[in-house]
Write a protein that holds these residues in place. Sequence first.
Motif, PDB file in Angstrom:
ATOM      1  N   SER A   1       0.837  -1.205   0.000  1.00 26.18           N
ATOM      2  CA  SER A   1       0.000   0.000   0.000  1.00 26.18           C
ATOM      3  C   SER A   1       0.868   1.249   0.000  1.00 26.18           C
ATOM      4  O   SER A   1       2.056   1.196   0.324  1.00 26.18           O
ATOM      5  CB  SER A   1      -0.912   0.011   1.226  1.00 26.18           C
ATOM      6  N   TYR A   2       0.243   2.348  -0.399  1.00 26.61           N
ATOM      7  CA  TYR A   2       0.948   3.632  -0.307  1.00 26.61           C
ATOM      8  C   TYR A   2      -0.063   4.756  -0.191  1.00 26.61           C
ATOM      9  O   TYR A   2      -1.246   4.607  -0.501  1.00 26.61           O
ATOM     10  CB  TYR A   2       1.881   3.863  -1.514  1.00 26.61           C
ATOM     11  N   GLY A   3       0.421   5.885   0.287  1.00 27.07           N
ATOM     12  CA  GLY A   3      -0.369   7.102   0.311  1.00 27.07           C
ATOM     13  C   GLY A   3       0.535   8.244  -0.120  1.00 27.07           C
ATOM     14  O   GLY A   3       1.658   8.369   0.373  1.00 27.07           O
ATOM     15  N   VAL A   4       0.084   9.037  -1.056  1.00 24.64           N
ATOM     16  CA  VAL A   4       0.887  10.155  -1.565  1.00 24.64           C
ATOM     17  C   VAL A   4       0.080  11.435  -1.431  1.00 24.64           C
ATOM     18  O   VAL A   4      -1.037  11.529  -1.957  1.00 24.64           O
ATOM     19  CB  VAL A   4       1.263   9.934  -3.053  1.00 24.64           C
TER      20      VAL A   4
ATOM     21  N   ALA B   1      -4.155   0.293  -1.990  1.00 23.00           N
ATOM     22  CA  ALA B   1      -3.774  -0.960  -1.325  1.00 23.00           C
ATOM     23  C   ALA B   1      -4.025  -2.077  -2.308  1.00 23.00           C
ATOM     24  O   ALA B   1      -5.066  -2.112  -2.968  1.00 23.00           O
ATOM     25  CB  ALA B   1      -4.580  -1.166  -0.055  1.00 23.00           C
ATOM     26  N   ARG B   2      -3.077  -2.975  -2.420  1.00 16.82           N
ATOM     27  CA  ARG B   2      -3.265  -4.111  -3.329  1.00 16.82           C
ATOM     28  C   ARG B   2      -2.701  -5.374  -2.686  1.00 16.82           C
ATOM     29  O   ARG B   2      -1.746  -5.320  -1.904  1.00 16.82           O
ATOM     30  CB  ARG B   2      -2.625  -3.854  -4.685  1.00 16.82           C
ATOM     31  N   GLY B   3      -3.331  -6.481  -3.020  1.00 18.99           N
ATOM     32  CA  GLY B   3      -2.894  -7.741  -2.422  1.00 18.99           C
ATOM     33  C   GLY B   3      -3.255  -8.925  -3.295  1.00 18.99           C
ATOM     34  O   GLY B   3      -4.187  -8.871  -4.091  1.00 18.99           O
ATOM     35  N   GLY B   4      -2.498  -9.973  -3.139  1.00 16.96           N
ATOM     36  CA  GLY B   4      -2.755 -11.215  -3.862  1.00 16.96           C
ATOM     37  C   GLY B   4      -2.412 -12.392  -2.978  1.00 16.96           C
ATOM     38  O   GLY B   4      -2.071 -12.216  -1.800  1.00 16.96           O
ATOM     39  N   LEU B   5      -2.513 -13.579  -3.518  1.00 16.54           N
ATOM     40  CA  LEU B   5      -2.114 -14.789  -2.807  1.00 16.54           C
ATOM     41  C   LEU B   5      -2.705 -14.886  -1.405  1.00 16.54           C
ATOM     42  O   LEU B   5      -2.006 -14.924  -0.410  1.00 16.54           O
ATOM     43  CB  LEU B   5      -0.581 -14.882  -2.716  1.00 16.54           C
ATOM     44  N   GLY B   6      -4.021 -14.867  -1.334  1.00 14.81           N
ATOM     45  CA  GLY B   6      -4.687 -15.029  -0.038  1.00 14.81           C
ATOM     46  C   GLY B   6      -4.886 -13.733   0.707  1.00 14.81           C
ATOM     47  O   GLY B   6      -5.484 -13.730   1.786  1.00 14.81           O
ATOM     48  N   GLU B   7      -4.366 -12.640   0.195  1.00 16.91           N
ATOM     49  CA  GLU B   7      -4.564 -11.347   0.856  1.00 16.91           C
ATOM     50  C   GLU B   7      -5.239 -10.376  -0.101  1.00 16.91           C
ATOM     51  O   GLU B   7      -4.933  -9.196  -0.108  1.00 16.91           O
ATOM     52  CB  GLU B   7      -3.233 -10.813   1.368  1.00 16.91           C
TER      53      GLU B   7
ATOM     54  N   VAL C   1      -5.706  -7.844  -6.377  1.00 21.05           N
ATOM     55  CA  VAL C   1      -6.845  -6.934  -6.214  1.00 21.05           C
ATOM     56  C   VAL C   1      -6.321  -5.569  -5.807  1.00 21.05           C
ATOM     57  O   VAL C   1      -5.456  -5.469  -4.926  1.00 21.05           O
ATOM     58  CB  VAL C   1      -7.844  -7.482  -5.174  1.00 21.05           C
ATOM     59  N   VAL C   2      -6.806  -4.535  -6.469  1.00 15.50           N
ATOM     60  CA  VAL C   2      -6.329  -3.174  -6.226  1.00 15.50           C
ATOM     61  C   VAL C   2      -7.505  -2.296  -5.791  1.00 15.50           C
ATOM     62  O   VAL C   2      -8.523  -2.239  -6.481  1.00 15.50           O
ATOM     63  CB  VAL C   2      -5.696  -2.567  -7.503  1.00 15.50           C
ATOM     64  N   LEU C   3      -7.362  -1.654  -4.657  1.00 12.55           N
ATOM     65  CA  LEU C   3      -8.322  -0.634  -4.218  1.00 12.55           C
ATOM     66  C   LEU C   3      -7.590   0.697  -4.232  1.00 12.55           C
ATOM     67  O   LEU C   3      -6.507   0.820  -3.651  1.00 12.55           O
ATOM     68  CB  LEU C   3      -8.827  -0.916  -2.791  1.00 12.55           C
ATOM     69  N   ARG C   4      -8.182   1.679  -4.924  1.00 16.83           N
ATOM     70  CA  ARG C   4      -7.517   2.993  -5.016  1.00 16.83           C
ATOM     71  C   ARG C   4      -8.536   4.080  -4.721  1.00 16.83           C
ATOM     72  O   ARG C   4      -9.703   3.983  -5.093  1.00 16.83           O
ATOM     73  CB  ARG C   4      -6.929   3.198  -6.399  1.00 16.83           C
ATOM     74  N   GLY C   5      -8.086   5.105  -4.040  1.00 14.07           N
ATOM     75  CA  GLY C   5      -9.000   6.193  -3.730  1.00 14.07           C
ATOM     76  C   GLY C   5      -8.253   7.451  -3.345  1.00 14.07           C
ATOM     77  O   GLY C   5      -7.041   7.576  -3.611  1.00 14.07           O
ATOM     78  N   ARG C   6      -8.997   8.372  -2.749  1.00 13.56           N
ATOM     79  CA  ARG C   6      -8.419   9.644  -2.337  1.00 13.56           C
ATOM     80  C   ARG C   6      -8.649   9.886  -0.852  1.00 13.56           C
ATOM     81  O   ARG C   6      -9.765   9.642  -0.358  1.00 13.56           O
ATOM     82  CB  ARG C   6      -9.051  10.787  -3.133  1.00 13.56           C
ATOM     83  N   ALA C   7      -7.601  10.306  -0.179  1.00 10.90           N
ATOM     84  CA  ALA C   7      -7.755  10.758   1.197  1.00 10.90           C
ATOM     85  C   ALA C   7      -8.405  12.130   1.150  1.00 10.90           C
ATOM     86  O   ALA C   7      -8.031  12.971   0.307  1.00 10.90           O
ATOM     87  CB  ALA C   7      -6.398  10.820   1.891  1.00 10.90           C
ATOM     88  N   TRP C   8      -9.382  12.365   2.005  1.00 12.22           N
ATOM     89  CA  TRP C   8     -10.177  13.568   1.919  1.00 12.22           C
ATOM     90  C   TRP C   8     -10.306  14.196   3.296  1.00 12.22           C
ATOM     91  O   TRP C   8     -10.396  13.490   4.291  1.00 12.22           O
ATOM     92  CB  TRP C   8     -11.579  13.192   1.390  1.00 12.22           C
ATOM     93  N   ALA C   9     -10.292  15.500   3.331  1.00 10.62           N
ATOM     94  CA  ALA C   9     -10.504  16.225   4.604  1.00 10.62           C
ATOM     95  C   ALA C   9     -11.883  16.861   4.559  1.00 10.62           C
ATOM     96  O   ALA C   9     -12.147  17.762   3.748  1.00 10.62           O
ATOM     97  CB  ALA C   9      -9.445  17.302   4.783  1.00 10.62           C
TER      98      ALA C   9
END
Lengths: 153, 103
Positions: free
Chosen positions: A31-34, A66-72, A139-147
């Motif tokens: 995962s990452y956050g930019v 966040a992305r994961g494979g192989l059981g995650e 599996v990839v979940l992508r979004g935006r952090a929001w205030a």
Amino acid sequence: MSVVLGWSPVNRAAFPLLLATALTGCRGVVSYGVATGPVAQPRAGSVAIFATRAPEVGRELGIVEARGGLGEASVDVLFPELVRRVQELGGNALVLDQTDARFELVTTWSSYQQLIPCGSRGFCSSWVAMPTTHEAMTVVLRGRAWALPEGEP
Amino acid sequence: MVLGLVLAGCGHTEAHFVGFQAPAPPVSGTELHLGSVPARAFHEVGLVQALGEGDGAEEAALLDALRGEGARRGCEAVVKVRVSRGVTGGQAIGVCVRWAAVR
């Protein structure tokens, strides 16, 4: 294709290397956050979720993935990680933009010990390494952090 | 050939859910909205996902699993459904919603 590794000192060293190569294929959750604007302080507390639309108030703080494979690859593993990234960027809301799956062919090596009769009364052993190619789903979940302003939604 | 027949029947599908709010009671039927968000007002309840391998990665199996898990989790509809399939695996995922009360 197979590779026969004789039981020489050199190949004794190669076996752990092959094993390590195979194991590093299991990367789990990444995962990452930019931040895309002014950097905010990380915060704890609840995070509001907007999975079908962006809120009409507030501002974007950054991009999270966040992305994961192989059981995650399940959402119950990936989603909390995405929320954690939002909190790291100082957000109190997550706008979920993309839910996707990627597929790629992955080659892993497995090895086994082979015993062959040799000489008049014994066996010689060698290590055989074989590649296996399989499809790996990520599996990839992508979004935006929001205030959101305090008190919203 | 026997091995081939056995393998051809292999596959499984598993469903997952993550909630955004307090759990909702199960419903008897769940609508699926592929790729779209209905105009009707709704509340987002969570994220529903079906993961499949082999026969379980067929689109019908993934959507059945998504609908079943949605009903168990109290989703009156699963919207913005997206199906992704490879050669041996697949995923269906969508947003679980409950319709907003009409005033």
